[in-house]
Design an enzyme around this catalytic site. Sequence first.
Site, short mmCIF file in Angstrom:
data_model
loop_
_atom_site.label_atom_id
_atom_site.label_comp_id
_atom_site.label_asym_id
_atom_site.label_seq_id
_atom_site.Cartn_x
_atom_site.Cartn_y
_atom_site.Cartn_z
N ASP A 1 -0.56 3.11 11.51
CA ASP A 1 0.22 3.06 10.28
C ASP A 1 0.29 1.64 9.71
OD1 ASP A 1 0.67 5.73 10.84
OD2 ASP A 1 2.73 5.67 10.11
N CYS B 1 0.76 6.38 19.31
CA CYS B 1 1.33 5.92 18.04
C CYS B 1 1.88 7.05 17.19
CB CYS B 1 0.32 5.04 17.31
SG CYS B 1 0.19 3.41 18.12
N ASP B 2 2.31 6.69 15.99
CA ASP B 2 3.32 7.43 15.23
C ASP B 2 3.12 8.93 15.12
OD1 ASP B 2 3.79 4.73 14.82
OD2 ASP B 2 4.45 5.00 12.76
N LYS B 3 1.99 9.40 14.63
CA LYS B 3 1.80 10.83 14.38
C LYS B 3 1.14 11.52 15.56
CE LYS B 3 3.50 9.44 10.66
NZ LYS B 3 3.34 8.03 10.96
N GLU C 1 4.93 5.81 3.79
CA GLU C 1 6.03 4.97 4.26
C GLU C 1 6.24 3.81 3.30
OE1 GLU C 1 5.90 5.60 9.09
OE2 GLU C 1 5.06 3.76 8.26
N SER D 1 8.93 3.45 7.48
CA SER D 1 8.50 3.04 8.80
C SER D 1 9.73 2.84 9.67
CB SER D 1 7.73 1.72 8.70
OG SER D 1 7.61 1.11 9.97
#
EC number: 4.2.1.9
Length: 559
Positions: free
Chosen positions: A78, A119-121, A442, A468
Amino acid sequence: MISDNARAGMQQAPARSLFNALGFTPEEMKKPMVGIVSSFNEIVPGHMNIDKIVEAVKLGVAEAGGVPVVFPAIAVCDGIAMGHVGMKYSLVTRDLIADSTECMAIAHQFDALVMVPNCDKNVPGLLMAAARLNLPTVFVSGGPMLAGHVKGRKRSLSSMFEAVGSYAAGTMTEDDVCEYENKVCPTCGSCSGMYTANSMNCLTEALGMGLRGNGTIPAVYSERIRLAKHAGMAVMDMYNKGIKARDIITKDAIMNALTVDMALGCSTNSMLHLPAIAHEIGFDFDISFANPISERTPNLCHLAPAGPTYMEDLNEAGGVWAVMKELADIGLLNTDCMTVTGKTVGENIKNAVNRDPEVIRPVDNPYSKTGGLAVLKGNLAPDGSVVKRSAVVDEMMVHEGPARVFDCEEDAIAAIKGGKIVEGDVVVIRYEGPKGGPGMREMLNPTSAIAGMGLGSSVALITDGRFSGASRGASIGHVSPEAAVGGPIALVEEGDIIKIDIPNMKLELDVSDEVLAERKAKWQPREPKVTTGYLKRYAALVTSGNRGAILALPGEQNA
């Protein structure tokens, strides 16, 4: 064994010939086949070490009597995708990851899975897949990055984004920014604060799907390699005991995760991902559940961006289990929930110790008596909006100011850096929601610019996009319904007064119902921003932010 469907009997002789081509021995074809979902790549700092984690998992699986087989999952950084068209392609990967993992696991008839995200997703996507597939499943993440050091103080990627804003304000030199650039991200791993990746890895522990330390042991520690070996062993123990993902991911476990979320001060993105995970087990998770839990759950941690501590500090203080022990001691957790250890939450955490009461505040001395997140509703957000109140300064908890309206992120950033936003303003960024973006970008660049320009204690930002985990300040996202479907945020005009009341969970547009009705009658949907490829299909299927931006057929999107 499920894998016998692909390997046993005369009918599967052709498949066995292909397993022979893979190098399988006859002995291996009689053992449970464990899929290792590797999200290794060379473009995401949080994933560049995952190949080593995967090798350790394989050793653990083999040690415990299984046959490990690796297959891939995609992952987006991201931070690298931020501030340009690439951010439209971040959230959308969550569902691609879930769907593609489902396809691989069922096509090849795996008996069990070890998910290796970071990480994020990637983390929520694989949690969704785990719940959907309902196999024995263990998670082991790649681990957090160590904090950087600039001029003797710990810093992280959020500091870097804010440094760019400070440069625009003239309070930092180019050399200052360059020093940050070279020092804030010193190792591999997920960025070092309580941002989205680390939030979701910690909540994986809280759900019971990861072993102790999954969310906090730094990526560069050898302890993480040992953790990965134990994860491989643990999945075989689950297989032998018949423990499956949905025995662990239950309604009670999800509510436990939400409670831990409040205590840790996790990213607002958790309010997109927990509903999506819940959807996979048939649990209709209303984001409004957050408020009563937040009201009774003390905020015990102020990790970056809310405060000066980082994931390595949380790890040394006792990690997620120490936080859970604090909460369990005052009756805030369901301690009977099953976990990947084969034991209950209560059995796991009974001996956990809080080793640093400044990093993890005791429940009788919290940072605040209420949790880190709040869901705000009102005529501007009838279906809800989300704010990380643990990262909001006191003077912005209640705020009233004129709307400064922008129909995309880029225009808002230009206005902020151009000095056109002043104290008291409420920046509104719309048509950035799940459908309108599409992809719900974001807004880290705008929030960092506001902070870097010295406006963090006097300017709010409201959006149908998201934030974020590195964002701080009065940043209110996930405004639902979004502008693209005619939500009230589409009707805001320049100069309208917006009233924010976080303690009372209110977000109001100071415009009469009659005027709003007149504006709605004149409103027309915008032409789609993207008319080809995956984003076109995504925009047609995605639901509102308050439903977790899950995918649904058009007739089911308002169900």
